[in-house]
Design a protein around this motif. Structure first.
Motif, PDB file in Angstrom:
ATOM      1  N   GLU A  53       0.876  -1.313  -0.008  1.00 44.68           N
ATOM      2  CA  GLU A  53      -0.072  -0.121   0.007  1.00 44.68           C
ATOM      3  C   GLU A  53       0.805   1.407   0.069  1.00 44.68           C
ATOM      4  N   LEU A  54       2.038   1.282   0.737  1.00 44.80           N
ATOM      5  CA  LEU A  54       2.952   2.409   0.663  1.00 44.80           C
ATOM      6  C   LEU A  54       3.437   2.567  -0.874  1.00 44.80           C
ATOM      7  N   GLU A  55       3.865   1.586  -1.314  1.00 45.29           N
ATOM      8  CA  GLU A  55       4.293   1.661  -2.790  1.00 45.29           C
ATOM      9  C   GLU A  55       3.311   2.276  -3.708  1.00 45.29           C
ATOM     10  N   ALA A  56       1.913   1.755  -3.595  1.00 46.78           N
ATOM     11  CA  ALA A  56       0.892   1.969  -4.600  1.00 46.78           C
ATOM     12  C   ALA A  56       0.627   3.707  -4.240  1.00 46.78           C
ATOM     13  N   CYS A  57       0.607   3.888  -3.192  1.00 43.01           N
ATOM     14  CA  CYS A  57       0.450   5.476  -2.813  1.00 43.01           C
ATOM     15  C   CYS A  57       1.389   6.310  -3.763  1.00 43.01           C
ATOM     16  N   HIS A  58       2.650   5.922  -3.316  1.00 42.12           N
ATOM     17  CA  HIS A  58       3.820   6.426  -4.151  1.00 42.12           C
ATOM     18  C   HIS A  58       3.707   6.502  -5.413  1.00 42.12           C
ATOM     19  N   ALA A  59       3.458   5.278  -6.163  1.00 40.32           N
ATOM     20  CA  ALA A  59       3.367   5.049  -7.506  1.00 40.32           C
ATOM     21  C   ALA A  59       2.208   6.198  -7.909  1.00 40.32           C
ATOM     22  N   ALA A  60       1.115   6.391  -7.427  1.00 41.21           N
ATOM     23  CA  ALA A  60      -0.181   6.892  -7.651  1.00 41.21           C
ATOM     24  C   ALA A  60       0.089   8.701  -7.428  1.00 41.21           C
ATOM     25  N   ASN A  61       1.227   8.790  -6.377  1.00 42.81           N
ATOM     26  CA  ASN A  61       1.363  10.135  -6.132  1.00 42.81           C
ATOM     27  C   ASN A  61       3.162  10.470  -6.292  1.00 42.81           C
ATOM     28  N   PRO A  62       3.720  10.107  -7.216  1.00 43.59           N
ATOM     29  CA  PRO A  62       5.154  10.262  -7.053  1.00 43.59           C
ATOM     30  C   PRO A  62       5.934  11.397  -6.790  1.00 43.59           C
ATOM     31  N   ASP A  63       4.945  12.662  -6.867  1.00 38.38           N
ATOM     32  CA  ASP A  63       5.945  13.931  -6.624  1.00 38.38           C
ATOM     33  C   ASP A  63       5.475  14.451  -5.085  1.00 38.38           C
ATOM     34  N   ASN A  64       4.764  13.450  -4.273  1.00 43.80           N
ATOM     35  CA  ASN A  64       4.189  13.849  -3.011  1.00 43.80           C
ATOM     36  C   ASN A  64       4.959  13.041  -1.914  1.00 43.80           C
ATOM     37  N   HIS A  65       5.033  13.670  -0.750  1.00 44.04           N
ATOM     38  CA  HIS A  65       5.729  12.811   0.308  1.00 44.04           C
ATOM     39  C   HIS A  65       4.585  11.846   0.815  1.00 44.04           C
ATOM     40  N   VAL A  66       5.055  10.736   1.214  1.00 43.57           N
ATOM     41  CA  VAL A  66       4.229   9.770   1.696  1.00 43.57           C
ATOM     42  C   VAL A  66       4.572   9.303   2.819  1.00 43.57           C
ATOM     43  N   ARG A  67       3.578   9.417   3.914  1.00 42.44           N
ATOM     44  CA  ARG A  67       3.954   8.899   5.406  1.00 42.44           C
ATOM     45  C   ARG A  67       3.072   7.762   6.003  1.00 42.44           C
ATOM     46  N   LEU A  68       3.842   7.151   6.742  1.00 47.84           N
ATOM     47  CA  LEU A  68       3.325   5.790   7.470  1.00 47.84           C
ATOM     48  C   LEU A  68       2.638   6.043   8.928  1.00 47.84           C
ATOM     49  N   LEU A  69       1.544   6.113   9.328  1.00 47.92           N
ATOM     50  CA  LEU A  69       1.226   6.248  10.819  1.00 47.92           C
ATOM     51  C   LEU A  69       0.534   5.026  11.452  1.00 47.92           C
ATOM     52  N   GLY A  70       0.924   4.986  12.756  1.00 46.28           N
ATOM     53  CA  GLY A  70       0.351   4.114  13.372  1.00 46.28           C
ATOM     54  C   GLY A  70      -0.315   4.371  14.658  1.00 46.28           C
ATOM     55  N   TYR A  71      -1.652   4.173  14.603  1.00 44.10           N
ATOM     56  CA  TYR A  71      -2.656   4.525  15.497  1.00 44.10           C
ATOM     57  C   TYR A  71      -2.755   3.701  16.814  1.00 44.10           C
ATOM     58  N   ASP A  72      -2.724   4.275  17.930  1.00 40.76           N
ATOM     59  CA  ASP A  72      -2.896   3.354  19.038  1.00 40.76           C
ATOM     60  C   ASP A  72      -4.367   3.767  19.306  1.00 40.76           C
ATOM     61  N   ASN A  73      -5.106   2.642  19.246  1.00 40.37           N
ATOM     62  CA  ASN A  73      -6.452   2.548  19.788  1.00 40.37           C
ATOM     63  C   ASN A  73      -6.848   3.096  21.191  1.00 40.37           C
ATOM     64  N   PHE A  74      -5.849   2.582  22.093  1.00 40.32           N
ATOM     65  CA  PHE A  74      -6.059   2.674  23.667  1.00 40.32           C
ATOM     66  C   PHE A  74      -5.720   4.154  23.930  1.00 40.32           C
ATOM     67  N   ARG A  75      -4.690   4.713  23.586  1.00 37.25           N
ATOM     68  CA  ARG A  75      -4.556   6.080  23.676  1.00 37.25           C
ATOM     69  C   ARG A  75      -5.248   7.145  22.902  1.00 37.25           C
ATOM     70  N   GLN A  76      -5.616   6.666  22.011  1.00 40.28           N
ATOM     71  CA  GLN A  76      -6.414   7.409  20.847  1.00 40.28           C
ATOM     72  C   GLN A  76      -5.323   8.549  20.244  1.00 40.28           C
ATOM     73  N   SER A  77      -4.217   8.176  19.790  1.00 39.85           N
ATOM     74  CA  SER A  77      -3.282   8.931  19.262  1.00 39.85           C
ATOM     75  C   SER A  77      -2.379   8.362  18.294  1.00 39.85           C
ATOM     76  N   GLN A  78      -1.512   9.011  17.759  1.00 41.24           N
ATOM     77  CA  GLN A  78      -0.666   8.636  16.961  1.00 41.24           C
ATOM     78  C   GLN A  78       0.659   7.759  17.755  1.00 41.24           C
ATOM     79  N   GLY A  79       0.827   6.539  17.814  1.00 41.46           N
ATOM     80  CA  GLY A  79       1.791   6.173  18.138  1.00 41.46           C
ATOM     81  C   GLY A  79       3.399   6.203  17.184  1.00 41.46           C
ATOM     82  N   ALA A  80       3.179   6.232  15.935  1.00 38.72           N
ATOM     83  CA  ALA A  80       4.121   6.321  15.162  1.00 38.72           C
ATOM     84  C   ALA A  80       3.847   7.285  13.852  1.00 38.72           C
ATOM     85  N   ASN A  81       4.847   7.749  13.465  1.00 41.58           N
ATOM     86  CA  ASN A  81       4.571   8.813  12.160  1.00 41.58           C
ATOM     87  C   ASN A  81       5.955   9.043  11.635  1.00 41.58           C
ATOM     88  N   MET A  82       6.084   8.738  10.335  1.00 39.09           N
ATOM     89  CA  MET A  82       7.396   8.738   9.637  1.00 39.09           C
ATOM     90  C   MET A  82       7.165   8.901   8.181  1.00 39.09           C
TER      91      MET A  82
END
Length: 117
Positions: free
Chosen positions: A80-109
Motif C-alpha cells: 500500500e505504501l508503494e501503491a500510494c507512492h506510485a499514484a502520487n510520485p511527487d508527494n511525500h508519503v508517510r506511515l502512521l501507527g494509530y494507538d487505539n487505547f491512547r487514541q493518538s498516533q504512536g508512530a509517524n514517519m
C-alpha cells in the motif's frame, strides 16, 4: 557535548524536516520493514497519508484509502505504501501507527519524500 543546531528555515524548503526520522539518513527497505513490524507488534493500526511538498508543514495530509484496521501483514502494508507512492510520485508519503487505547498516533514517519518545491 553541545546540541547541534540544525539550520531549518521556512524560507528554505530544502532545509525543512518532518519529524525525528527525517534527521537521519534515508531508511533502507529493511529498516522500513522493521518499523512496520514494530507498529504491528504493538497492535497499532497502520494508515498512509500523502501531500504535496509545499504543503508538508500543514496539519492536513490526504488519507490514502482508509486506515488498515487490524492489518498485520507487513507485505500488505508495504504494498500500500508503494501503491500510494506510485499514484502520487511527487508527494511525500508517510506511515502512521494509530494507538487505539491512547487514541493518538504512536508512530509517524515519512517513507517517501516528494520532489522539493
Amino acid at each position: 557535548m553541545s546540541v547541534q543546531d540544525y539550520k531549518s528555515r521556512l524560507s528554505d524548503p530544502a532545509s525543512r524536516k518532518m519529524g525525528t526520522f527525517s534527521y537521519l539518513p534515508q531508511m533502507t527497505p529493511d529498516q522500513i520493514r522493521k518499523q512496520i513490524e514494530w507498529i504491528v507488534k504493538n497492535g497499532w493500526n497502520p494508515a498512509i497519508e500523502h501531500t504535496e511538498p509545499k504543503y508538508a508543514m500543514s496539519n492536513y495530509w490526504y488519507m490514502w484509502k482508509l486506515p488498515m484496521f487490524g492489518e498485520t501483514d507487513v507485505d500488505v502494508i508495504l504494498a500500500e505504501l508503494e501503491a500510494c507512492h506510485a499514484a502520487n510520485p511527487d508527494n511525500h508519503v508517510r506511515l502512521l501507527g494509530y494507538d487505539n487505547f491512547r487514541q493518538s498516533q504512536g508512530a509517524n514517519m515519512v517513507i517517501y519524500r516528494g520532489k522539493p518545491v
